[in-house]
Write an enzyme that holds these catalytic residues in place. Structure first.
Site, PDB file in Angstrom:
ATOM      1  N   ALA A 199       0.819  -1.216   0.000  1.00 12.06           N
ATOM      2  CA  ALA A 199       0.000   0.000   0.000  1.00 12.06           C
ATOM      3  C   ALA A 199       0.851   1.264   0.000  1.00 12.06           C
ATOM      4  CB  ALA A 199      -0.923  -0.002   1.215  1.00 12.06           C
ATOM      5  N   GLY A 213       0.282  -5.546   0.904  1.00 13.04           N
ATOM      6  CA  GLY A 213      -0.811  -5.843  -0.005  1.00 13.04           C
ATOM      7  C   GLY A 213      -0.383  -6.611  -1.237  1.00 13.04           C
ATOM      8  N   GLU A 244      -0.437 -10.097  -0.175  1.00 14.39           N
ATOM      9  CA  GLU A 244      -1.835 -10.492   0.005  1.00 14.39           C
ATOM     10  C   GLU A 244      -2.530 -10.723  -1.337  1.00 14.39           C
ATOM     11  OE1 GLU A 244      -3.200  -8.521   4.160  1.00 14.39           O
ATOM     12  OE2 GLU A 244      -2.351  -7.124   2.705  1.00 14.39           O
ATOM     13  N   GLU A 289       3.710  -5.149   8.109  1.00 17.07           N
ATOM     14  CA  GLU A 289       2.839  -4.171   8.782  1.00 17.07           C
ATOM     15  C   GLU A 289       3.157  -4.009  10.260  1.00 17.07           C
ATOM     16  OE1 GLU A 289       0.545  -5.574   5.167  1.00 17.07           O
ATOM     17  OE2 GLU A 289       1.872  -6.467   6.666  1.00 17.07           O
TER      18      GLU A 289
END
Length: 257
Positions: free
Chosen positions: A64, A109, A112, A132
């Site tokens: 992100a 992300g 993910e 994160e």
């Protein structure tokens, strides 16, 4: 060429994150564009697999855009997580399997997104990570749910709670990726997809659904799901063709019906 570039290579759709100057990082707008691309793939005639990769050799997707995540109201943070989760979850319901071609960094992300794909291939320089925790956060686009289902709870917790990187060789060893590719990753992805694209899409869909649903069910209920889906598979024209071709000692001609 747009940031989310959707093209066609034979019977495969190819989605490329085309933002190499930012290591193909995600913004909320890009995530929405990815969702729109998934809808396009679902409507494409003759497509039998989706390949997802990132432009350039350095990064699949670096995660992100952190600047976009700061100083947002609490409900906006929740809606942002729900957006990422819902878009990536569309890969589960696409009529075709998906293959992540991870070239370089796959952080946050990006990891993910790869985890949400049916399969994952990695270049030798691929590096996975859910960092994160280093920001005082936890993964929000499905990482805490998909990683343990793929590699087991203990390994997943260690990776998530330390935020450490996982290089390609380790990723293959622990089952995070299906294979590490030495040469042309796109060509390897097309060849990998060719191992299943010749089969019946309904049957492939039933197989994916049975395995995916098993993660949420006790064994007895999972076996019931498998029995029901395998029975539905018998009702397809492709099943009749496949069994007839076996008896007649010829290659089946599946028509996805």
């Amino acid at each position: 060429m747009s940031v989310v570039d959707l093209t066609r290579n034979g019977d495969c759709a190819v989605l490329t994150l085309n933002r190499p100057e930012a290591l193909n990082a995600l913004s909320f707008a890009i995530i929405r564009d990815i969702g729109a691309a998934f809808d396009e793939v679902a409507a494409m005639e003759g497509v039998r697999a989706l390949l997802i990769t990132g432009a350039g050799e350095k990064s699949f997707c670096a995660g992100a855009d952190i600047k976009e995540l700061r100083n947002r109201p609490l409900m906006d943070q929740l809606r942002g997580a729900e957006l990422g989760q819902s878009v990536f979850a569309r890969l589960d319901t696409l009529p075709v399997p998906s293959v992540a071609l991870v070239n370089g960094y796959a952080f946050g992300g990006g990891s993910e997104l790869a985890l949400a794909c049916t399969f994952r291939l990695a270049s030798e320089n691929a590096v996975f990570g859910l960092p994160e925790i280093k920001l005082g956060l936890i993964p929000g686009y499905g990482g805490t749910q998909r990683l343990p289902r793929l590699i087991g709870e203990g390994r997943a917790l260690e990776i998530i709670m330390t935020g450490r990187n996982v290089k390609a060789d380790e990723a293959e060893r622990i089952g995070l990726v299906n294979a590490v590719v030495e040469g042309d990753l796109m060509q390897a992805g097309l060849e990998f997809a060719g191992k299943f694209t010749r089969y019946s899409l309904p049957a492939l869909g039933f197989a994916r659904s049975a395995v995916q649903r098993a993660a949420d069910l006790p064994l007895a209920e999972g076996l019931r799901v498998e029995a029901e889906l395998s029975t539905l598979a018998y009702r397809t024209q492709d099943a009749e063709e496949g069994m007839a071709a076996f008896e007649e000692k010829r290659k089946p001609e599946f028509k996805d019906g």
